[in-house]
Scaffold this motif. Structure first.
Motif, short mmCIF file in Angstrom:
data_model
loop_
_atom_site.label_atom_id
_atom_site.label_comp_id
_atom_site.label_asym_id
_atom_site.label_seq_id
_atom_site.Cartn_x
_atom_site.Cartn_y
_atom_site.Cartn_z
N ALA A 66 38.27 33.48 39.96
CA ALA A 66 37.16 33.33 41.07
C ALA A 66 37.33 34.38 42.06
CB ALA A 66 36.90 31.67 41.73
N ARG A 67 38.68 34.60 42.67
CA ARG A 67 39.03 35.43 43.49
C ARG A 67 38.64 37.02 42.96
NH1 ARG A 67 44.13 34.14 47.01
NH2 ARG A 67 43.26 36.19 47.66
N SER A 68 38.64 37.48 41.78
CA SER A 68 38.38 38.49 41.48
C SER A 68 37.11 39.14 41.70
CB SER A 68 38.53 38.54 39.85
OG SER A 68 38.05 39.68 39.37
N PRO A 69 37.03 40.62 42.33
CA PRO A 69 35.69 40.93 42.80
C PRO A 69 34.80 41.23 41.56
CG PRO A 69 37.62 42.44 42.99
CD PRO A 69 38.27 41.32 42.52
N GLN A 70 35.28 41.28 40.21
CA GLN A 70 34.35 41.40 39.13
C GLN A 70 33.62 40.07 38.79
OE1 GLN A 70 37.62 42.25 38.91
NE2 GLN A 70 37.41 44.48 39.00
N THR A 71 34.00 38.88 39.47
CA THR A 71 33.44 37.86 39.06
C THR A 71 32.23 37.35 39.72
OG1 THR A 71 35.68 36.70 38.61
CG2 THR A 71 33.67 35.02 38.72
N TRP A 72 32.20 37.76 41.12
CA TRP A 72 31.06 37.37 41.98
C TRP A 72 30.28 38.65 42.47
CZ3 TRP A 72 30.00 32.65 41.07
CH2 TRP A 72 30.95 31.59 40.88
N ARG A 79 31.82 30.95 48.79
CA ARG A 79 31.50 29.41 48.77
C ARG A 79 32.43 28.80 47.55
NH1 ARG A 79 26.03 27.83 48.38
NH2 ARG A 79 26.40 27.75 46.38
N TYR A 80 32.11 29.26 46.37
CA TYR A 80 32.71 28.88 45.21
C TYR A 80 34.22 28.76 45.24
CZ TYR A 80 28.06 28.71 43.31
OH TYR A 80 26.85 28.25 43.26
N VAL A 81 34.88 30.01 45.64
CA VAL A 81 36.15 30.25 45.95
C VAL A 81 36.74 29.17 46.88
CG1 VAL A 81 38.22 31.82 46.63
CG2 VAL A 81 36.10 32.63 45.28
N GLU A 82 35.95 29.12 47.96
CA GLU A 82 36.56 27.82 48.95
C GLU A 82 36.57 26.66 48.44
OE1 GLU A 82 34.05 28.66 52.33
OE2 GLU A 82 34.93 30.51 52.99
N ASP A 83 35.30 26.32 47.31
CA ASP A 83 35.52 24.90 47.02
C ASP A 83 36.66 24.69 45.93
OD1 ASP A 83 32.97 24.22 48.16
OD2 ASP A 83 31.75 24.57 46.81
#
Length: 124
Positions: A66-72, A79-83
């Motif tokens: 999720a932290r990867s820049p290619q994902t989002w 927000r998803y990474v924080e969740d």
């Protein structure tokens, strides 16, 4: 991260029960057995730790992806990474509370208990 509390110690090969102190009123030596309640705690610890490790590894893998820049591409990805980070924290707190409860109960549970020797004994 939290440090796991001390686990209950399983019965070791060749481990002997505590020394029997016989007094003048104790005609029969005591017979000891490994406490089944303590063994239940050892088994619970050995079963739950791999499951908690597996859940933590799964969340860590998702968090890394999720932290990867290619994902989002969208700003909503933050927000998803924080969740996911919150879920990782909750799992760490849950692990700490479950293992602490097992460890605390094991600390209060005797490893060896006197076993009934079969015959009635007036001074047990």
């Amino acid at each position: 991260m939290y440090v796991d509390p001390p686990p209950p110690r399983p019965r070791e090969l060749g481990e002997m029960p505590p020394a029997t102190a016989t007094g003048p009123l104790d005609a029969q030596p005591r017979v000891w057995e490994f406490n089944p309640e303590y063994q239940r705690l050892v088994t619970a610890w050995q079963e739950i730790v791999p499951l908690l490790d597996k859940a933590a590894a799964a969340l860590d893998k998702v968090y890394a992806k999720a932290r990867s820049p290619q994902t989002w591409d969208a700003p909503a990805g933050k927000r998803y990474v924080e969740d996911i980070a919150q879920w990782r924290n909750r799992l760490a707190l849950y692990r700490q509370s479950v293992l602490t409860s097992i460890s605390d109960e094991a600390a209060d549970t005797p490893r060896w208990i006197p076993s009934p020797s079969g015959a009635p004994h007036a001074f047990s």
